[in-house]
Motif scaffolding. Structure first.
Motif, short mmCIF file in Angstrom:
data_model
loop_
_atom_site.label_atom_id
_atom_site.label_comp_id
_atom_site.label_asym_id
_atom_site.label_seq_id
_atom_site.Cartn_x
_atom_site.Cartn_y
_atom_site.Cartn_z
N LEU A 256 8.57 9.81 -14.08
CA LEU A 256 9.09 9.77 -12.84
C LEU A 256 7.93 9.71 -11.72
N SER A 257 6.99 10.66 -11.90
CA SER A 257 5.76 10.94 -11.09
C SER A 257 4.97 9.72 -10.80
N ARG A 258 5.01 8.99 -12.03
CA ARG A 258 4.05 7.59 -12.12
C ARG A 258 4.88 6.66 -11.34
N GLU A 259 6.22 6.57 -11.50
CA GLU A 259 7.40 5.77 -10.48
C GLU A 259 7.23 5.77 -9.28
N ARG A 260 6.81 7.29 -8.80
CA ARG A 260 6.99 7.53 -7.28
C ARG A 260 5.56 7.14 -6.88
N ASP A 261 4.71 7.14 -7.60
CA ASP A 261 3.02 6.86 -7.28
C ASP A 261 3.13 5.41 -6.93
N ILE A 262 3.56 4.73 -7.75
CA ILE A 262 4.01 2.98 -7.52
C ILE A 262 4.60 2.73 -6.52
N LEU A 263 5.90 3.29 -6.40
CA LEU A 263 6.69 2.87 -4.91
C LEU A 263 5.77 3.32 -3.85
N GLU A 264 5.11 4.44 -3.68
CA GLU A 264 4.31 4.73 -2.62
C GLU A 264 3.44 4.10 -2.30
N ARG A 265 2.57 3.45 -3.19
CA ARG A 265 1.56 2.79 -3.11
C ARG A 265 2.11 1.18 -2.51
N PHE A 266 3.03 0.79 -3.01
CA PHE A 266 3.69 -0.51 -2.46
C PHE A 266 4.19 -0.15 -1.10
N ARG A 267 4.81 0.88 -1.14
CA ARG A 267 5.29 0.98 0.38
C ARG A 267 4.27 0.97 1.40
N THR A 268 3.21 1.98 1.07
CA THR A 268 2.09 1.92 1.96
C THR A 268 1.47 0.68 2.25
N ALA A 269 1.12 -0.31 1.51
CA ALA A 269 0.62 -1.62 1.51
C ALA A 269 1.44 -2.44 2.19
N LEU A 270 2.87 -2.43 1.86
CA LEU A 270 3.67 -3.59 2.34
C LEU A 270 4.91 -3.10 3.27
N GLY A 271 5.10 -1.82 3.34
CA GLY A 271 6.20 -1.37 4.20
C GLY A 271 7.32 -1.47 3.38
N ALA A 272 8.90 -1.34 3.94
CA ALA A 272 9.87 -1.56 3.28
C ALA A 272 9.94 -2.40 2.21
N ASP A 273 9.55 -3.97 2.36
CA ASP A 273 9.46 -4.89 1.39
C ASP A 273 8.76 -4.41 0.24
N GLY A 274 7.73 -3.46 0.45
CA GLY A 274 6.96 -3.18 -0.70
C GLY A 274 7.70 -2.31 -1.82
N THR A 275 8.44 -1.41 -1.20
CA THR A 275 9.45 -0.47 -1.79
C THR A 275 10.31 -1.20 -2.96
N GLN A 276 10.88 -2.53 -2.04
CA GLN A 276 11.94 -3.08 -2.86
C GLN A 276 11.25 -3.93 -3.94
N LEU A 277 9.83 -4.52 -3.78
CA LEU A 277 9.13 -5.21 -4.67
C LEU A 277 8.91 -4.32 -5.93
N ALA A 278 8.34 -3.05 -5.68
CA ALA A 278 8.18 -2.04 -6.75
C ALA A 278 9.18 -1.75 -7.62
N LEU A 279 10.30 -1.53 -6.69
CA LEU A 279 11.48 -1.33 -7.52
C LEU A 279 12.06 -2.27 -8.70
N LEU A 280 11.73 -3.71 -8.17
CA LEU A 280 11.90 -4.71 -9.10
C LEU A 280 10.79 -4.86 -10.30
N LEU A 281 9.56 -4.29 -10.02
CA LEU A 281 8.71 -4.60 -11.03
C LEU A 281 8.80 -3.40 -12.01
N LEU A 282 9.26 -2.16 -11.54
CA LEU A 282 9.63 -1.13 -12.41
C LEU A 282 10.62 -1.46 -13.14
N ARG A 283 11.76 -2.04 -12.56
CA ARG A 283 12.69 -2.40 -13.80
C ARG A 283 12.38 -3.49 -14.58
#
Length: 123
Positions: free
Chosen positions: A90-117
């Protein structure tokens, strides 16, 4: 894969396929000026075609990278579980979510969630 899209006139169109003629029996070949680009101005229409070609190249690269990333992520998960590890880190998933959110905002979070899934499957 074909998807329905809506043009600016509100009518559905098919992406990736020729449009049927009014009779429905043959593909339409003669379209009004600007039907494909949204403008009848030749210079603008030509530029739109060029831009769309590049967009299509980027889309193809994104699909290929998405598939590669998913396969690699699945391999990581299988290797981790085969060695007695956990299904998720889960710490790895949180890091990925944060990286995408920082770079792309809320859409980045959604994109990261799709990538993780795509890589690990649904939770």
């Amino acid at each position: 894969m074909m998807t329905d899209v809506v043009d600016h006139s509100g009518g559905p169109t098919r992406s990736g396929a020729e449009q049927p003629s009014a009779s429905g029996s043959e593909p339409a070949t003669a379209q009004p000026a600007g039907a494909l680009t949204g403008t009848a101005e030749p210079t603008a229409a030509a530029r739109i075609v060029q831009i769309r070609e590049r967009i299509d190249e980027i889309d193809n690269a994104l699909v290929a990278l998405w598939q590669e990333r998913a396969a690699l992520s699945q391999e990581v998960g299988a290797t981790r579980m085969a060695s007695g590890g956990t299904r998720l880190v889960l710490s790895r998933e949180r890091d990925i979510l944060e990286r995408f959110r920082t770079a792309l905002g809320a859409d980045g979070t959604q994109l990261a969630l799709l990538l993780l899934r795509a890589g690990r499957g649904p939770l």
